[in-house]
Design a protein around this motif. Structure first.
Motif, short mmCIF file in Angstrom:
data_model
loop_
_atom_site.label_atom_id
_atom_site.label_comp_id
_atom_site.label_asym_id
_atom_site.label_seq_id
_atom_site.Cartn_x
_atom_site.Cartn_y
_atom_site.Cartn_z
N ALA A 1 -40.90 67.33 2.51
CA ALA A 1 -41.77 67.90 1.55
C ALA A 1 -40.90 68.74 0.36
O ALA A 1 -40.96 69.68 0.62
CB ALA A 1 -42.71 67.90 2.04
N GLY A 2 -41.15 68.74 -0.67
CA GLY A 2 -40.68 69.40 -1.62
C GLY A 2 -39.03 69.29 -1.55
O GLY A 2 -38.47 69.59 -2.88
N GLY A 3 -38.35 68.67 -1.44
CA GLY A 3 -36.76 68.98 -0.98
C GLY A 3 -35.70 67.33 -1.70
O GLY A 3 -36.83 66.09 -1.76
N SER A 4 -34.42 67.59 -2.07
CA SER A 4 -34.38 66.23 -2.90
C SER A 4 -32.89 66.74 -3.24
O SER A 4 -32.31 67.31 -2.39
CB SER A 4 -35.30 65.68 -3.81
OG SER A 4 -35.24 66.83 -4.94
N VAL A 5 -32.30 65.34 -3.14
CA VAL A 5 -30.76 64.98 -3.76
C VAL A 5 -30.25 65.03 -5.08
O VAL A 5 -31.27 63.94 -5.65
CB VAL A 5 -30.14 64.58 -2.40
CG1 VAL A 5 -29.65 65.48 -1.16
CG2 VAL A 5 -30.17 63.05 -2.54
N GLU A 6 -29.59 65.22 -5.75
CA GLU A 6 -29.20 64.61 -7.38
C GLU A 6 -28.43 63.71 -7.56
O GLU A 6 -26.82 63.88 -6.62
CB GLU A 6 -28.81 65.75 -8.08
CG GLU A 6 -30.38 66.74 -8.62
CD GLU A 6 -30.33 67.03 -9.32
OE1 GLU A 6 -28.80 68.57 -9.56
OE2 GLU A 6 -30.97 68.01 -10.07
N ASN A 7 -28.06 62.74 -7.54
CA ASN A 7 -27.03 61.54 -8.17
C ASN A 7 -26.63 61.50 -7.33
O ASN A 7 -24.94 61.30 -7.07
CB ASN A 7 -26.32 62.49 -8.68
CG ASN A 7 -26.82 63.13 -10.25
OD1 ASN A 7 -28.31 62.54 -11.02
ND2 ASN A 7 -26.59 64.10 -10.98
N TRP A 8 -26.86 61.31 -5.91
CA TRP A 8 -26.74 60.56 -4.76
C TRP A 8 -26.48 59.18 -4.94
O TRP A 8 -27.04 57.74 -5.60
CB TRP A 8 -26.91 60.65 -3.50
CG TRP A 8 -26.28 62.31 -3.35
CD1 TRP A 8 -25.52 63.37 -3.47
CD2 TRP A 8 -26.53 62.67 -1.49
NE1 TRP A 8 -25.61 64.28 -3.10
CE2 TRP A 8 -26.21 64.38 -1.66
CE3 TRP A 8 -27.12 62.01 -0.22
CZ2 TRP A 8 -26.09 63.92 -0.54
CZ3 TRP A 8 -27.08 62.12 1.34
CH2 TRP A 8 -26.37 64.07 0.66
N PRO A 9 -25.39 58.23 -5.01
CA PRO A 9 -25.34 56.84 -5.13
C PRO A 9 -26.29 56.26 -3.46
O PRO A 9 -26.39 57.09 -2.17
CB PRO A 9 -24.10 55.93 -4.40
CG PRO A 9 -23.36 57.64 -3.85
CD PRO A 9 -23.73 58.67 -4.10
N LEU A 10 -26.51 54.73 -3.43
CA LEU A 10 -27.52 53.98 -2.13
C LEU A 10 -26.75 54.71 -0.54
O LEU A 10 -27.03 54.97 0.11
CB LEU A 10 -27.64 53.03 -2.70
CG LEU A 10 -28.78 52.82 -1.13
CD1 LEU A 10 -29.73 53.21 -1.27
CD2 LEU A 10 -29.08 50.47 -1.40
N ARG B 1 -24.20 56.67 0.01
CA ARG B 1 -24.78 57.77 0.58
C ARG B 1 -25.38 59.00 1.33
O ARG B 1 -25.93 59.40 2.10
CB ARG B 1 -23.63 59.25 -0.76
CG ARG B 1 -23.89 60.27 0.16
CD ARG B 1 -23.35 61.89 -1.11
NE ARG B 1 -22.62 62.92 -0.34
CZ ARG B 1 -22.69 63.91 -0.77
NH1 ARG B 1 -22.09 63.56 -2.72
NH2 ARG B 1 -22.03 65.29 -0.64
N ARG B 2 -26.68 57.99 0.22
CA ARG B 2 -28.49 58.36 1.21
C ARG B 2 -27.97 57.61 2.49
O ARG B 2 -29.15 58.27 2.91
CB ARG B 2 -29.46 57.92 -0.30
CG ARG B 2 -29.28 58.35 -1.46
CD ARG B 2 -30.16 58.40 -2.06
NE ARG B 2 -30.09 59.24 -3.28
CZ ARG B 2 -30.84 59.81 -3.79
NH1 ARG B 2 -31.32 59.66 -2.68
NH2 ARG B 2 -30.70 59.98 -5.41
N ILE B 3 -27.62 56.40 2.70
CA ILE B 3 -28.16 56.11 3.40
C ILE B 3 -27.12 56.33 4.65
O ILE B 3 -27.94 56.79 5.99
CB ILE B 3 -27.84 54.64 3.37
CG1 ILE B 3 -28.50 53.59 2.40
CG2 ILE B 3 -27.80 53.56 4.95
CD1 ILE B 3 -28.21 52.10 2.30
N MET B 4 -25.91 56.43 5.39
CA MET B 4 -25.34 57.40 5.74
C MET B 4 -25.95 59.13 6.22
O MET B 4 -25.84 58.84 7.60
CB MET B 4 -23.52 58.09 4.84
CG MET B 4 -22.71 58.45 6.44
SD MET B 4 -21.29 58.03 5.69
CE MET B 4 -21.67 60.05 4.26
N SER B 5 -26.17 59.73 4.97
CA SER B 5 -26.96 61.04 5.21
C SER B 5 -28.16 60.64 6.53
O SER B 5 -28.48 61.14 7.26
CB SER B 5 -27.13 61.61 4.11
OG SER B 5 -27.94 62.67 4.28
N TRP B 6 -28.96 59.75 5.86
CA TRP B 6 -29.94 59.45 6.66
C TRP B 6 -29.93 59.06 7.87
O TRP B 6 -30.40 59.46 9.09
CB TRP B 6 -31.24 58.21 5.49
CG TRP B 6 -32.48 58.20 6.96
CD1 TRP B 6 -33.53 58.47 6.83
CD2 TRP B 6 -32.17 56.75 7.95
NE1 TRP B 6 -34.07 57.78 7.70
CE2 TRP B 6 -33.43 56.45 8.36
CE3 TRP B 6 -31.16 55.71 7.77
CZ2 TRP B 6 -33.94 55.46 9.13
CZ3 TRP B 6 -31.46 54.69 9.10
CH2 TRP B 6 -32.52 54.91 9.41
#
Length: 245
Positions: A126-135, A137-142
């Motif tokens: 909670a409170g953490g985030s990433v900036e300007n990542w394409p979908l 990259r978000r899916i791969m990181s998750w």
């Protein structure tokens, strides 16, 4: 350094980060003026190591470790740990050398060490985030974080970020020769080995930002190597549990 403050070493593992290095060191000292900084440079052809030497000559808080070629994040981190132990620092804090880990979070990570052995700058609490990542990259990181958390039994949301502070007295309980990852998989492997020696973890929310200059060093070969290393470590953990039983 003041004797009233923890002896903190900040490690920066660099390869072609000349444009980022000077401003980043300035930002680190803005938020942690007592910190010493170790630049571990892998023979950067852009002159990062040369600049690091110039900065070190002007500031006794800056130290440089030169390596002959690009040897990987894993071996660079181990070299930083060995240097920190040899010079008797209390904490080692590592962050990427490209401004994706903003130094303004260093005070929060240090504060978390009051009740932790490893404090993690986390994108996924909670409170953490990433900036300007394409979908994609978000899916791969998750996917990678879920995979590592599950196979390695890690009580951590962000297993693949390198913005971390370690208590060195606890790391000295580790046999570093057991650490096999040479690339980015070292991030998950260190958490796995820290969990096995009973480290207390804390996650501090951060916003992960895009690098300011240069290119990312992560590629699909690194990702595949990390997935394979995590699978092997997970298998070792299962075997260990069975043997104990």
């Amino acid at each position: 350094m003041s004797d009233s403050l923890p002896h903190l070493l900040v490690s920066l593992c660099t390869y072609n980060e000349r444009e980022n290095l000077g401003p980043l060191i300035g930002a680190i000292h803005e938020h942690a003026p007592d910190a010493h900084i170790l630049v571990v440079d892998d023979g950067s052809p852009d002159g990062t190591g040369v600049l690091a030497d110039e900065l070190a000559a002007a500031d006794p808080r800056i130290h440089v470790l030169h390596r002959p070629s690009k040897m990987g994040l894993g071996t660079a981190l181990l070299a930083a740990i060995e240097y920190a132990n040899e010079h008797q620092y209390e904490f080692l804090l590592n962050l990427d050398a490209d401004f994706s880990h903003p130094p303004r979070y260093i005070p929060a990570l240090r504060a978390a060490m009051d009740h932790a052995d490893v404090a993690i700058g986390s994108r996924y609490v909670a409170g953490g985030s990433v900036e300007n990542w394409p979908l994609q990259r978000r899916i791969m990181s998750w996917a990678i974080n879920t995979y590592a958390r599950t196979l390695l039994w890690l009580p951590i949301r962000d297993t693949s970020g390198s913005f971390r502070c370690y208590r060195l007295s606890k790391l000295r309980e580790l046999d570093l020769s057991l650490v096999k990852a040479r690339g980015y998989a070292v991030l998950e492997e260190m958490l796995y080995r820290c969990r096995r020696i009973g480290c207390r973890f804390a996650e501090v929310p951060i916003t992960f930002e895009d690098r300011r200059f240069g290119e990312s060093k992560i590629n699909y070969r690194e990702v595949v190597a990390a997935l394979w290393m995590i699978l092997k470590l997970g298998g070792q953990g299962v075997v260990g549990v069975r043997v104990k039983k």
